[in-house]
Motif scaffolding. Sequence first.
Motif, PDB file in Angstrom:
ATOM      1  N   SER A 235      -6.136  10.209   2.505  1.00 25.98           N
ATOM      2  CA  SER A 235      -7.479   9.636   2.476  1.00 25.98           C
ATOM      3  C   SER A 235      -7.430   8.137   2.177  1.00 25.98           C
ATOM      4  O   SER A 235      -8.153   7.335   2.806  1.00 25.98           O
ATOM      5  N   LYS A 236      -6.590   7.737   1.236  1.00 29.66           N
ATOM      6  CA  LYS A 236      -6.476   6.314   0.885  1.00 29.66           C
ATOM      7  C   LYS A 236      -5.894   5.512   2.041  1.00 29.66           C
ATOM      8  O   LYS A 236      -6.324   4.385   2.317  1.00 29.66           O
ATOM      9  N   LEU A 237      -4.901   6.068   2.738  1.00 29.22           N
ATOM     10  CA  LEU A 237      -4.308   5.362   3.874  1.00 29.22           C
ATOM     11  C   LEU A 237      -5.311   5.219   5.007  1.00 29.22           C
ATOM     12  O   LEU A 237      -5.416   4.162   5.641  1.00 29.22           O
ATOM     13  N   PHE A 238      -6.088   6.277   5.250  1.00 33.44           N
ATOM     14  CA  PHE A 238      -7.096   6.197   6.305  1.00 33.44           C
ATOM     15  C   PHE A 238      -8.174   5.184   5.948  1.00 33.44           C
ATOM     16  O   PHE A 238      -8.663   4.459   6.818  1.00 33.44           O
ATOM     17  N   GLN A 239      -8.549   5.130   4.666  1.00 35.20           N
ATOM     18  CA  GLN A 239      -9.523   4.132   4.237  1.00 35.20           C
ATOM     19  C   GLN A 239      -9.012   2.723   4.500  1.00 35.20           C
ATOM     20  O   GLN A 239      -9.757   1.846   4.952  1.00 35.20           O
ATOM     21  N   TRP A 240      -7.727   2.487   4.258  1.00 29.51           N
ATOM     22  CA  TRP A 240      -7.131   1.180   4.556  1.00 29.51           C
ATOM     23  C   TRP A 240      -7.189   0.896   6.053  1.00 29.51           C
ATOM     24  O   TRP A 240      -7.488  -0.232   6.472  1.00 29.51           O
ATOM     25  N   LEU A 241      -6.944   1.902   6.868  1.00 28.65           N
ATOM     26  CA  LEU A 241      -6.938   1.717   8.317  1.00 28.65           C
ATOM     27  C   LEU A 241      -8.292   1.244   8.825  1.00 28.65           C
ATOM     28  O   LEU A 241      -8.369   0.330   9.659  1.00 28.65           O
ATOM     29  N   ILE A 242      -9.379   1.842   8.329  1.00 29.26           N
ATOM     30  CA  ILE A 242     -10.712   1.554   8.874  1.00 29.26           C
ATOM     31  C   ILE A 242     -11.523   0.619   7.982  1.00 29.26           C
ATOM     32  O   ILE A 242     -12.682   0.335   8.291  1.00 29.26           O
TER      33      ILE A 242
ATOM     34  N   LEU B 225       0.828  -1.199   0.000  1.00 29.10           N
ATOM     35  CA  LEU B 225       0.000   0.000   0.000  1.00 29.10           C
ATOM     36  C   LEU B 225       0.865   1.252   0.000  1.00 29.10           C
ATOM     37  O   LEU B 225       0.627   2.189  -0.777  1.00 29.10           O
ATOM     38  N   LEU B 226       1.878   1.290   0.872  1.00 27.43           N
ATOM     39  CA  LEU B 226       2.747   2.458   0.946  1.00 27.43           C
ATOM     40  C   LEU B 226       3.494   2.669  -0.367  1.00 27.43           C
ATOM     41  O   LEU B 226       3.719   3.809  -0.787  1.00 27.43           O
TER      42      LEU B 226
ATOM     43  N   HIS C 206      -1.686  27.393  -3.411  1.00 33.05           N
ATOM     44  CA  HIS C 206      -2.992  27.105  -4.022  1.00 33.05           C
ATOM     45  C   HIS C 206      -2.872  26.314  -5.325  1.00 33.05           C
ATOM     46  O   HIS C 206      -3.850  25.719  -5.778  1.00 33.05           O
ATOM     47  N   SER C 207      -1.686  26.302  -5.922  1.00 37.66           N
ATOM     48  CA  SER C 207      -1.488  25.547  -7.162  1.00 37.66           C
ATOM     49  C   SER C 207      -1.299  24.058  -6.908  1.00 37.66           C
ATOM     50  O   SER C 207      -1.462  23.250  -7.830  1.00 37.66           O
ATOM     51  N   TYR C 208      -0.945  23.677  -5.669  1.00 36.57           N
ATOM     52  CA  TYR C 208      -0.701  22.273  -5.366  1.00 36.57           C
ATOM     53  C   TYR C 208      -1.946  21.443  -5.714  1.00 36.57           C
ATOM     54  O   TYR C 208      -3.058  21.886  -5.443  1.00 36.57           O
ATOM     55  N   PRO C 209      -1.807  20.262  -6.350  1.00 39.72           N
ATOM     56  CA  PRO C 209      -0.575  19.500  -6.583  1.00 39.72           C
ATOM     57  C   PRO C 209       0.095  19.758  -7.931  1.00 39.72           C
ATOM     58  O   PRO C 209       0.990  19.009  -8.320  1.00 39.72           O
ATOM     59  N   LYS C 210      -0.293  20.795  -8.633  1.00 39.82           N
ATOM     60  CA  LYS C 210       0.303  21.060  -9.938  1.00 39.82           C
ATOM     61  C   LYS C 210       1.697  21.670  -9.783  1.00 39.82           C
ATOM     62  O   LYS C 210       1.952  22.432  -8.845  1.00 39.82           O
TER      63      LYS C 210
ATOM     64  N   VAL D 109       2.986   6.073  -3.035  1.00 37.57           N
ATOM     65  CA  VAL D 109       4.054   6.901  -3.600  1.00 37.57           C
ATOM     66  C   VAL D 109       3.658   7.411  -4.990  1.00 37.57           C
ATOM     67  O   VAL D 109       4.038   8.510  -5.399  1.00 37.57           O
ATOM     68  N   LYS D 110       2.875   6.617  -5.702  1.00 35.38           N
ATOM     69  CA  LYS D 110       2.481   6.973  -7.067  1.00 35.38           C
ATOM     70  C   LYS D 110       1.328   7.973  -7.098  1.00 35.38           C
ATOM     71  O   LYS D 110       0.994   8.502  -8.163  1.00 35.38           O
ATOM     72  N   VAL D 111       0.708   8.215  -5.942  1.00 30.76           N
ATOM     73  CA  VAL D 111      -0.401   9.175  -5.882  1.00 30.76           C
ATOM     74  C   VAL D 111       0.175  10.580  -5.836  1.00 30.76           C
ATOM     75  O   VAL D 111       0.995  10.903  -4.974  1.00 30.76           O
ATOM     76  N   ASN D 112      -0.262  11.419  -6.752  1.00 27.45           N
ATOM     77  CA  ASN D 112       0.354  12.729  -6.952  1.00 27.45           C
ATOM     78  C   ASN D 112       0.025  13.727  -5.853  1.00 27.45           C
ATOM     79  O   ASN D 112       0.768  14.666  -5.612  1.00 27.45           O
ATOM     80  N   ASN D 113      -1.092  13.535  -5.161  1.00 29.09           N
ATOM     81  CA  ASN D 113      -1.600  14.508  -4.192  1.00 29.09           C
ATOM     82  C   ASN D 113      -1.498  13.933  -2.791  1.00 29.09           C
ATOM     83  O   ASN D 113      -2.065  12.877  -2.500  1.00 29.09           O
TER      84      ASN D 113
END
Length: 543
Positions: free
Chosen positions: A108-115, A93-94, A505-509, A98-102
């Motif tokens: 959010s994805k890590l928290f979803q895995w937790l619960i 998962l970790l 404010h431009s993040y993640p661009k 790494v491939k997630v840009n934001n």
Amino acid sequence: MERKHMSAFELYKTLSTDLPPTATKPPLQVANKKKRKKENGASKVIPVKAPIKPERKKMRKKSAQREESLKESTKEEECVNGDGEAGEALDALLADLVKVNNSRERASKLFQWLINPIPVKSFFRETWEKKPILVQRKNPDYYKGLFSTAEFDRILRQDEVQYGVNLDVTSYKNGKRETHNPPGRALPFTVWDFYESGCSLRLLNPQAFSSTVWNVLSTLQEQFGSMAGANVYLTPPGTQGFAPHYDDIEAFVVQLEGKKHWRVYNPRSEEEVLPVLSSPNFNQADIGKPILEVVLEAGDLLYFPRGFIHQGDCLPDAHSLHITISSFQKNSWGDLLQKVVPAALEIAMEEDVEFRQGLPLDYLTFMGVQNSDKNDPRRIKFFSRVEHLMNKLTTYAPVDAAVDQKARGFLHDCLPPMLTPEELATSVQGASARWEHGQVLDVGAKITAKTRVRVLRGGCARLCSDGEAVHLYYTTENSRVYHKEQFKSFEIKVEHTDAIEFLIHSYPKFVTVGSFPCDSAQDRITLAELLFERGIIHTAEAL
């Protein structure tokens, strides 16, 4: 036939009839650890015998009966069955994250895995700050890789672990909670002796020693918008390390190894719902009956909000290792208003004569506790004036400034981001400048107007003003040890504030340095170099 519910205490009494007698051993050998005998002027620690170990077959049988009874006492609406789901391994998962840009999406994805399998939105809508919830997965490997007893042992051997700072030795027996920390460094020889004597071990800041825990917590803090912390608890079979109590944090109990019997109780009164501070230790008679009683097994999760009383004890046939992930300490509306109201009152008294007008000459004759029962029209008028001023006070409330004060505290609490390989290669931390073969190499890589950059994380930096100057606060140079470092900030020139806001404010661009809204090309380069050197931004490609 309907099974009769048996309390934990009654079950313990049935277990005790099958256990070998322990009369020859004191109730807890920990006290002997502190007894020192002077021999030839030197202090000698009197050895402590390990607890007598009961017969395994009998323990397993009774323990299984106990677990079955406890499972029946768990309310169906508070339990989610994971159906033995395999889930994604933490290391995989970790690696995927790494491939997630934001970074906010990663959180959010890590928290979803937790619960998992509870959807994140429904959790925050229906459960968060409201009620406990249990996830039983029947998959002992679900949280594998997060932390282990082997890593606990490695930390004791290789790192500088101090009693009272990084590690607590505790016990709870016959209604008495004790801490047994000697001074100095916690070494395996003594720590494991405490454990064999029936003491629980609490590792207070595992993120300082475990890179995986650091990675998980530094990611989750963006999900909560509040510091994410953790403690690790290792408990010997058949013991309890802590008295019943409630905490001032939202708690996620993640069972890593073995199993543990938990009891959770409702807050005792409205005043203890979402409390500001943690409670003292309670006696069993103070807390009533549990609303949730369960045996957590490896791979299970138990969440409960602050204010819910809880206690956990080990079954006789297995140790327990769990990590409690926590957040949302002092993050309430009241905590924000504690910053808003004094500042609002100060502003109002400076700007509004009505707040500076004098009190009635005779107000002491009709106001105050001694006059509270009087039916005096002057009291009604007095209260009406106070209400008017309180309502008017909101127009002077510097809410944004108070939020920035909260944000400064959050950024100081935050763990530094754990960089991905790509982030490392494109940030100042991974710059290739070095000493090699008697000379300095790869120095002088330049940022140009065409260099594409972005902030390292969605929440790693924030502009705040104190009314006189604007500072940029950031987390990238924080320590993994809580508040080891001072606030990380520096003053931003007024002409550069628009460019900082543009970047955030431009993040993640990624944006080019040449697109910064600054007065000159040199200003853009200078600002980018400053932010790069502080580790706040990284480039799209390695310099």
